[in-house]
Scaffold this active site. Structure first.
Site, mmCIF file in Angstrom:
data_model
loop_
_atom_site.group_PDB
_atom_site.id
_atom_site.type_symbol
_atom_site.label_atom_id
_atom_site.label_comp_id
_atom_site.label_asym_id
_atom_site.label_seq_id
_atom_site.Cartn_x
_atom_site.Cartn_y
_atom_site.Cartn_z
ATOM 1 N N GLU B 286 0.744 -1.214 -0.028
ATOM 2 C CA GLU B 286 -0.035 -0.125 -0.056
ATOM 3 C C GLU B 286 0.906 1.235 0.084
ATOM 4 O O GLU B 286 0.606 2.128 -0.629
ATOM 5 C CB GLU B 286 -0.744 -0.059 1.095
ATOM 6 C CG GLU B 286 -2.180 0.885 1.072
ATOM 7 C CD GLU B 286 -3.148 0.496 2.270
ATOM 8 O OE1 GLU B 286 -3.790 -0.323 2.322
ATOM 9 O OE2 GLU B 286 -2.948 1.385 3.167
ATOM 10 N N GLU B 289 2.271 1.693 -3.441
ATOM 11 C CA GLU B 289 1.366 2.191 -4.272
ATOM 12 C C GLU B 289 0.938 3.720 -4.049
ATOM 13 O O GLU B 289 0.929 4.608 -4.945
ATOM 14 C CB GLU B 289 0.022 1.372 -3.912
ATOM 15 C CG GLU B 289 -1.165 1.540 -5.030
ATOM 16 C CD GLU B 289 -2.347 0.789 -4.544
ATOM 17 O OE1 GLU B 289 -2.358 -0.107 -3.708
ATOM 18 O OE2 GLU B 289 -3.554 1.178 -5.515
ATOM 19 N N CYS B 312 -7.957 -1.930 4.233
ATOM 20 C CA CYS B 312 -7.764 -3.094 5.290
ATOM 21 C C CYS B 312 -9.023 -3.664 5.614
ATOM 22 O O CYS B 312 -9.042 -4.737 6.121
ATOM 23 C CB CYS B 312 -6.637 -2.772 6.236
ATOM 24 S SG CYS B 312 -5.499 -1.860 5.917
ATOM 25 N N SER B 332 -6.784 1.861 -2.409
ATOM 26 C CA SER B 332 -5.822 0.816 -2.716
ATOM 27 C C SER B 332 -6.135 -0.277 -3.166
ATOM 28 O O SER B 332 -7.404 -0.785 -2.788
ATOM 29 C CB SER B 332 -4.746 0.943 -1.335
ATOM 30 O OG SER B 332 -4.034 -0.238 -1.623
ATOM 31 N N LYS B 371 -14.915 -10.033 8.501
ATOM 32 C CA LYS B 371 -13.836 -10.961 7.963
ATOM 33 C C LYS B 371 -14.245 -12.281 7.677
ATOM 34 O O LYS B 371 -13.731 -12.914 6.747
ATOM 35 C CB LYS B 371 -12.527 -11.010 9.131
ATOM 36 C CG LYS B 371 -11.898 -9.625 9.368
ATOM 37 C CD LYS B 371 -10.907 -9.435 8.190
ATOM 38 C CE LYS B 371 -10.107 -8.103 8.419
ATOM 39 N NZ LYS B 371 -9.724 -7.886 7.057
ATOM 40 N N GLU B 374 -15.670 -11.532 4.180
ATOM 41 C CA GLU B 374 -14.524 -11.416 3.317
ATOM 42 C C GLU B 374 -13.772 -12.588 2.990
ATOM 43 O O GLU B 374 -13.409 -12.858 1.787
ATOM 44 C CB GLU B 374 -13.541 -10.281 3.986
ATOM 45 C CG GLU B 374 -12.395 -9.884 3.258
ATOM 46 C CD GLU B 374 -11.301 -9.331 3.853
ATOM 47 O OE1 GLU B 374 -10.753 -9.555 4.894
ATOM 48 O OE2 GLU B 374 -10.685 -8.329 3.278
ATOM 49 N N GLU B 379 -13.212 -14.052 -5.077
ATOM 50 C CA GLU B 379 -12.111 -13.618 -5.598
ATOM 51 C C GLU B 379 -10.749 -14.020 -4.778
ATOM 52 O O GLU B 379 -9.617 -14.051 -5.131
ATOM 53 C CB GLU B 379 -12.045 -12.272 -6.108
ATOM 54 C CG GLU B 379 -12.116 -11.131 -4.773
ATOM 55 C CD GLU B 379 -13.580 -10.775 -4.406
ATOM 56 O OE1 GLU B 379 -14.358 -11.764 -4.851
ATOM 57 O OE2 GLU B 379 -13.887 -9.626 -3.745
ATOM 58 N N CYS B 516 -10.379 -1.546 14.595
ATOM 59 C CA CYS B 516 -10.598 -2.993 15.148
ATOM 60 C C CYS B 516 -10.608 -3.118 16.623
ATOM 61 O O CYS B 516 -11.349 -4.115 16.872
ATOM 62 C CB CYS B 516 -9.418 -3.701 14.444
ATOM 63 S SG CYS B 516 -9.090 -3.367 12.970
#
Lengths: 162, 592
Positions: B286, B289, B312, B332, B371, B374, B379, B516
């Site tokens: 990141e 980038e 994230c 990102s 999560k 996710e 993908e 978090c």
């Protein structure tokens, strides 16, 4: 994410947008927007609520919350012949409840529902200002006075082929 | 400040004007029970629908009992909090709430942490009259990839609705219907899966009962551990170590990193690794980038869009995929640390050990419910085999440890395994709001300027304010940084990005208030924001104690690039560690 298929016509969408815009897409005016939309469509299907949500930037869940909270709003289309039974004081004391029960039995639906063939829908209302005729039943525009449970079948018969 | 004087239970108190009776009472050490009311003071979050009526008190001169959670103090007011009338009313209210509530407390996932259960105990309820005539609500259970809604247990406190709409501005949940039929639900009572829900889990974090809970993946993990043909690898997110101890009676803010590692090893995991390693890796990707986009942008390349947004947080990703699909090329492309870890574990590490990826099971322990969703995204798998197989929450791990007869508090401290267990302080601070961007700044500064960073603590990026900004000097280049935690706060920054008004070069966004550490999978805070603050402090303590505090100095990260990936943002790195985003909002279809 699955998609709900919205099957509104372009002019329906334009109409909803127009109604929302007439209230400046103001969230505070949501109830008024819903009134106007119900006036136009006769009911408030999910698809209409989705478009209102999109226009006004109010979550669909919120709109659905309002629609399900107020008994005036309905998500089921009214029947071709909407049946309304007056449950106002005068009608009630003269047996409107029994008349309503008879309609429920004959049509096989509850208040707020529509028969499967779309012919009849059932609602109760408060006082149509014809207390001298109590109990009063409305079918569409037509008024029936001094209705007894035994009359229900005959009233419905009038509309069987209409 | 204008004050008013009043009497509560014969004690006099002077309070600022506008103070509620329940808060004034608390100043006198009088603890009026509250049920629907919940407040996270330091985050400016308050739920006060005055719906439950548990907190009623008697106010002299008023005919009706007053809900103390919303009644403001007035000069000369005389309040009684435990008269016979009050106690009877409170009991009746509780009996009504319990009349249609399921009585399966023994097997309820919220048992022991349920505020309704606690209240019944506190009020000494021993029977529930009228049960034989009370109708039980019978809502169907709704199970999404992350969250289970069991609305029979809903008491209409509307905390979830407040979190979902006012704090997160997600708008997935609303109160619907009325009377006995009332509930909190998505539009048209569809499943959560078909709503704008981001799975941030803040509704679960504040639900006082078992109405909202997480999908439990512990049985799947247990099955994998029992299968001798599987190599089971575990990764632990930074925020878990700062909160897990609370489930074992330790003070909030106690760091239990070493004990957690020991417990995971005792549970039978073959390799105990750290998501913090992947957080360091995220910074490499990141950060590179960011610098690349920044350099191109400064040289006039119009295709290099700024600000860059962190990626994230899966709740945040779900949010912008739904509400800001036209901005989907702004965040990102770096995967989240959980997914980077999975991708590296099942390729680099599996290859190193000669393990077929099908025989490796990657488990993550996360402070997060999003999560779970996710790791199930298509993908993030290869030929149907997911990079991360199961994600369990901090709460699930605690329950798992207890079931395995492990005396957690007396465990020795153990170290993570290598190579995927080594991390720097930069990886650790991912667990709290402002941490990701601080970690990125530490690395980007050195890569951009080629100079050694003297000051590692960017205190200007820390704190609990919902939206923060700071300017960091990159040797003459002033880098404007924005930070938002809570999706409602994120929305404020995003609207500026959308309208082109944003002056930021980089923005960090975390879906949960506090980041978090306040995630939907953490031990329940029950409205105590000091718990969240203690966890954040613990995270910064862990960072300070680390010998290495910059991601690019992690020796195993350096080795990973040397042996396997080449360099940050290389083709291989892109293939393994980057992703793309989708539009999640349904289109309105028009009948032709």
């Amino acid at each position: 994410m699955s998609s709900i298929k919205i099957e509104l016509r372009q002019e329906d969408i334009s109409k909803i947008r127009e109604i929302c815009a007439s209230f400046n897409n103001d969230e505070q005016e949501l109830i008024n927007v819903l009134h106007k939309c119900q006036e136009h469509f006769g009911y408030l299907p999910a698809e209409v609520q989705e478009v209102i949500s999109d226009c006004m930037g109010v979550p669909t869940a919120k709109i659905y919350g309002v629609v399900t909270f107020y008994s005036f709003f309905t998500m089921t289309p009214k029947g071709k012949h909407p049946v309304s039974i007056c449950m106002g004081t005068a009608c009630y004391v003269r047996g409107a409840e029994k008349v309503l029960e008879e309609f429920k039995k004959e049509l096989g639906i509850q208040v707020g529902q529509t028969t499967k063939d779309g012919k009849f829908s059932l609602s109760s209302l408060r006082c149509v200002g014809a207390c001298g005729l109590a109990p009063v039943v409305l079918v569409g525009e037509k008024t029936y006075g001094r209705v007894a449970p035994d009359d229900v079948r005959n009233i419905l018969k009038e509309y069987k082929d209409k | 400040m204008e004050t008013v004087k009043l009497t509560i239970d014969n004690k006099t108190v002077e309070v600022p004007k506008g103070t509620t009776v329940s808060k004034a009472a608390r100043m006198l050490g009088i603890d009026i029970p509250l049920l629907c009311h919940m407040e996270l003071h330091d985050l400016g979050i308050e739920n006060k629908p005055a719906g439950c009526r548990i907190c009623v008190v008697e106010v002299e001169g008023r005919r009706n009992l007053a809900p103390s959670c919303v009644t403001t103090c007035e000069e000369g007011m005389v309040v009684k909090t435990h008269t016979t009338r009050v106690l009877n009313a409170r009991r009746t209210v509780m009996e009504f709430i319990l009349s249609d509530h399921p009585k399966d407390c023994l097997i309820c996932p919220k048992s022991g942490h349920c505020e309704l259960q606690d209240m019944a105990k506190r009020l000494g309820i021993r029977e529930i009259p009228g049960q034989e005539i009370a109708a039980m609500s019978t809502y169907r259970k709704d199970t999404s990839p992350s969250i289970i809604r069991d609305l029979d247990k809903c008491i209409m406190c509307r905390r979830c609705e407040m979190m979902c709409n006012e704090v997160q501005t997600v708008g997935a949940l609303s109160a619907i219907n009325r009377g006995f039929m009332s509930a909190v639900a998505p539009a048209f009572e569809q499943n959560l899966e078909y709503s704008p829900c981001t799975y941030c889990g803040q509704c679960v974090a504040v639900c006082p009962t078992g109405a909202l809970t997480e999908v439990n993946h512990t049985p799947d993990v247990l099955r994998a551990l029992a299968d001798p043909s599987k190599t089971v690898v575990v990764q632990t997110a930074p925020a878990v170590r700062a909160a897990l101890g609370e489930e074992f009676g330790l003070e909030p803010g106690t760091l239990v990193t070493g004990k957690m590692v020991a417990a995971l090893r005792a549970l039978g995991f073959d390799y105990v690794f750290d998501t913090d390693f992947a957080a360091d890796l995220t910074i490499m990707e990141e950060g590179t980038e960011l610098l690349d986009r920044l350099k191109r942008h400064l040289s006039g390349d119009k295709t290099a869009r700024l600000p860059i947004l962190t990626s994230c947080c899966p709740g945040w990703v779900n949010f912008f995929e739904y509400y800001y699909p036209d901005l989907k090329d702004v965040p990102s492309t770096a995967k989240s640390p959980q997914q980077m870890f999975g991708a590296v574990a099942k390729s680099y590490f599996a290859g190193k050990k000669g393990i077929n990826r099908k025989d490796m099971v990657v488990v993550s322990v996360m402070p997060c419910l999003a999560k779970k969703y996710e790791c199930q995204r298509g993908e993030f798998s290869v030929d149907g085999n997911p990079d991360v197989d199961y994600s369990i929450s901090t709460r699930e791990l605690a329950a798992f440890i207890k079931q395995a007869n492990i005396d957690f508090n007396n465990l020795p401290e153990e170290e993570f395994d290598n190579p995927l267990g080594e991390s720097t302080g930069a990886g650790v601070i991912f667990g709290t709001t402002g941490g990701v961007i601080e970690a990125a700044v530490r690395t980007a500064y050195e890569l951009y300027t080629g100079k050694k960073l003297e000051r590692l603590d960017f205190t200007e990026l820390r704190g609990f304010e919902g939206v923060r900004s700071a300017t960091v000097d990159f040797d003459g280049l002033k880098l404007n940084i924005g930070i938002a935690h809570g999706l409602g706060n994120a929305r404020k920054l995003l609207d500026d990005v959308k309208s082109g008004k944003s002056q930021f070069h980089a923005i960090e966004i975390m879906a949960c208030p506090g980041g978090c550490i306040g995630g939907g999978g953490q031990p329940l805070h029950h409205g105590k924001s000091e718990i969240l603050k203690a966890r954040a402090a613990a995270i910064y303590r862990e960072d300070k104690n680390k010998p290495l505090r910059k991601s690019h100095e992690n020796p195993f990260i350096i080795e990973l690039y040397k042996e396997y990936l080449g360099e940050p943002n290389s083709e291989k790195a892109h293939h393994l560690l980057h992703t793309h985003y989708f539009e999640r909002k349904k289109k309105i279809f028009v009948k032709p």
